[in-house]
Scaffold this motif. Structure first.
Motif, PDB file in Angstrom:
ATOM      1  N   GLU A  75      12.008   9.994  55.417  1.00  0.00           N
ATOM      2  CA  GLU A  75      11.539  11.383  55.384  1.00  0.00           C
ATOM      3  C   GLU A  75      11.017  11.741  53.987  1.00  0.00           C
ATOM      4  O   GLU A  75       9.998  12.427  53.854  1.00  0.00           O
ATOM      5  N   LYS A  76      11.682  11.248  52.957  1.00  0.00           N
ATOM      6  CA  LYS A  76      11.226  11.503  51.587  1.00  0.00           C
ATOM      7  C   LYS A  76       9.830  10.906  51.367  1.00  0.00           C
ATOM      8  O   LYS A  76       8.955  11.542  50.775  1.00  0.00           O
ATOM      9  N   TYR A  77       9.622   9.697  51.869  1.00  0.00           N
ATOM     10  CA  TYR A  77       8.311   9.049  51.775  1.00  0.00           C
ATOM     11  C   TYR A  77       7.245   9.889  52.507  1.00  0.00           C
ATOM     12  O   TYR A  77       6.165  10.127  51.976  1.00  0.00           O
ATOM     13  N   VAL A  78       7.577  10.317  53.707  1.00  0.00           N
ATOM     14  CA  VAL A  78       6.638  11.109  54.505  1.00  0.00           C
ATOM     15  C   VAL A  78       6.332  12.436  53.802  1.00  0.00           C
ATOM     16  O   VAL A  78       5.187  12.900  53.799  1.00  0.00           O
ATOM     17  N   LYS A  79       7.341  13.009  53.187  1.00  0.00           N
ATOM     18  CA  LYS A  79       7.147  14.259  52.431  1.00  0.00           C
ATOM     19  C   LYS A  79       6.107  14.048  51.331  1.00  0.00           C
ATOM     20  O   LYS A  79       5.225  14.890  51.132  1.00  0.00           O
ATOM     21  N   GLU A  80       6.191  12.904  50.624  1.00  0.00           N
ATOM     22  CA  GLU A  80       5.228  12.593  49.563  1.00  0.00           C
ATOM     23  C   GLU A  80       3.821  12.395  50.127  1.00  0.00           C
ATOM     24  O   GLU A  80       2.839  12.852  49.540  1.00  0.00           O
ATOM     25  N   VAL A  81       3.732  11.710  51.271  1.00  0.00           N
ATOM     26  CA  VAL A  81       2.431  11.503  51.919  1.00  0.00           C
ATOM     27  C   VAL A  81       1.811  12.861  52.274  1.00  0.00           C
ATOM     28  O   VAL A  81       0.635  13.111  52.003  1.00  0.00           O
ATOM     29  N   LEU A  82       2.609  13.723  52.874  1.00  0.00           N
ATOM     30  CA  LEU A  82       2.100  15.035  53.287  1.00  0.00           C
ATOM     31  C   LEU A  82       1.734  15.895  52.081  1.00  0.00           C
ATOM     32  O   LEU A  82       0.723  16.613  52.117  1.00  0.00           O
ATOM     33  N   ALA A  83       2.521  15.817  51.017  1.00  0.00           N
ATOM     34  CA  ALA A  83       2.195  16.572  49.800  1.00  0.00           C
ATOM     35  C   ALA A  83       0.839  16.135  49.261  1.00  0.00           C
ATOM     36  O   ALA A  83       0.037  16.964  48.821  1.00  0.00           O
ATOM     37  N   GLY A  84       0.568  14.828  49.336  1.00  0.00           N
ATOM     38  CA  GLY A  84      -0.721  14.296  48.894  1.00  0.00           C
ATOM     39  C   GLY A  84      -1.888  14.794  49.727  1.00  0.00           C
ATOM     40  O   GLY A  84      -3.033  14.778  49.284  1.00  0.00           O
ATOM     41  N   LYS A  85      -1.580  15.251  50.936  1.00  0.00           N
ATOM     42  CA  LYS A  85      -2.611  15.803  51.817  1.00  0.00           C
ATOM     43  C   LYS A  85      -2.633  17.330  51.769  1.00  0.00           C
ATOM     44  O   LYS A  85      -3.312  17.968  52.570  1.00  0.00           O
ATOM     45  N   GLY A  86      -1.837  17.906  50.869  1.00  0.00           N
ATOM     46  CA  GLY A  86      -1.824  19.355  50.698  1.00  0.00           C
ATOM     47  C   GLY A  86      -1.012  20.113  51.743  1.00  0.00           C
ATOM     48  O   GLY A  86      -1.191  21.317  51.905  1.00  0.00           O
ATOM     49  N   VAL A  87      -0.108  19.415  52.432  1.00  0.00           N
ATOM     50  CA  VAL A  87       0.706  20.071  53.456  1.00  0.00           C
ATOM     51  C   VAL A  87       1.971  20.624  52.807  1.00  0.00           C
ATOM     52  O   VAL A  87       2.700  19.896  52.127  1.00  0.00           O
ATOM     53  N   ASN A  88       2.247  21.885  53.029  1.00  0.00           N
ATOM     54  CA  ASN A  88       3.403  22.573  52.470  1.00  0.00           C
ATOM     55  C   ASN A  88       4.678  22.109  53.168  1.00  0.00           C
ATOM     56  O   ASN A  88       4.792  22.221  54.394  1.00  0.00           O
ATOM     57  N   TRP A  89       5.654  21.613  52.385  1.00  0.00           N
ATOM     58  CA  TRP A  89       6.872  21.084  52.984  1.00  0.00           C
ATOM     59  C   TRP A  89       7.711  22.169  53.648  1.00  0.00           C
ATOM     60  O   TRP A  89       8.386  21.909  54.652  1.00  0.00           O
ATOM     61  N   ALA A  90       7.675  23.378  53.157  1.00  0.00           N
ATOM     62  CA  ALA A  90       8.436  24.469  53.790  1.00  0.00           C
ATOM     63  C   ALA A  90       7.930  24.682  55.218  1.00  0.00           C
ATOM     64  O   ALA A  90       8.724  24.955  56.138  1.00  0.00           O
ATOM     65  N   TYR A  91       6.636  24.555  55.418  1.00  0.00           N
ATOM     66  CA  TYR A  91       6.049  24.668  56.755  1.00  0.00           C
ATOM     67  C   TYR A  91       6.566  23.540  57.651  1.00  0.00           C
ATOM     68  O   TYR A  91       6.962  23.771  58.794  1.00  0.00           O
TER      69      TYR A  91
END
Length: 147
Positions: A109-125
């Motif tokens: 999940e931590k890895y996926v969080k980093e991938v999504l952050a790199g795509k500009g996706v807000n983790w709170a969402y």
């Protein structure tokens, strides 16, 4: 009656990635085939049209939780919330590879969080969506049916 356990949080994201990658193919209204992220496995999902569902993915068979193929199926059937934006953002993630590499759903999940952050996706969402889906799964009290 034998009920499904709540899945690890990351399985909600893995289900979205499966949909984003177009790896779920409906055989009928109540059955689908789901291709694993590396293409080496094909899982079967069968649904009774209500609260009964079965799948032969590892999490379902060996750990007794509702696996990502069933979650993806229920999202596409409108039983569970689906987020097209997140599904698109999760496209292309090599789930099997990272699950085997990290051997920890928390680390995956931590890895996926980093991938999504790199795509500009807000983790709170993302967090709010995952919690919503898990609450829905819990509230449905889904049970196991024969495959």
């Amino acid at each position: 009656m034998d009920y499904w356990k709540l899945p690890p949080r990351v399985k909600v994201l893995e289900a979205l990635g499966c949909i984003g990658d177009s790896r779920i193919q409906f055989v009928s209204e109540r059955e689908a085939r789901v291709v694993g992220s590396d293409g080496s496995r094909v899982y079967r999902v069968v649904w009774d049209g209500g609260r009964g569902i079965a799948s032969n993915d590892n999490g379902s068979v060996y750990r007794g939780y509702l696996g990502y193929p069933s979650i993806a199926f229920l999202m596409l059937k409108g039983v569970l919330p689906f987020d097209e934006k997140l599904a698109e953002a999760l496209r292309g993630i090599p789930w099997r590879e990272i699950n085997e590499k990290f051997k920890s759903y928390r680390d995956t999940e931590k890895y996926v969080k980093e991938v999504l952050a790199g795509k500009g996706v807000n983790w709170a969402y993302v967090e709010a969506y995952v919690v919503k889906v898990l609450r829905e799964i819990e509230g449905l009290k889904l049970y196991k049916i024969p495959l």
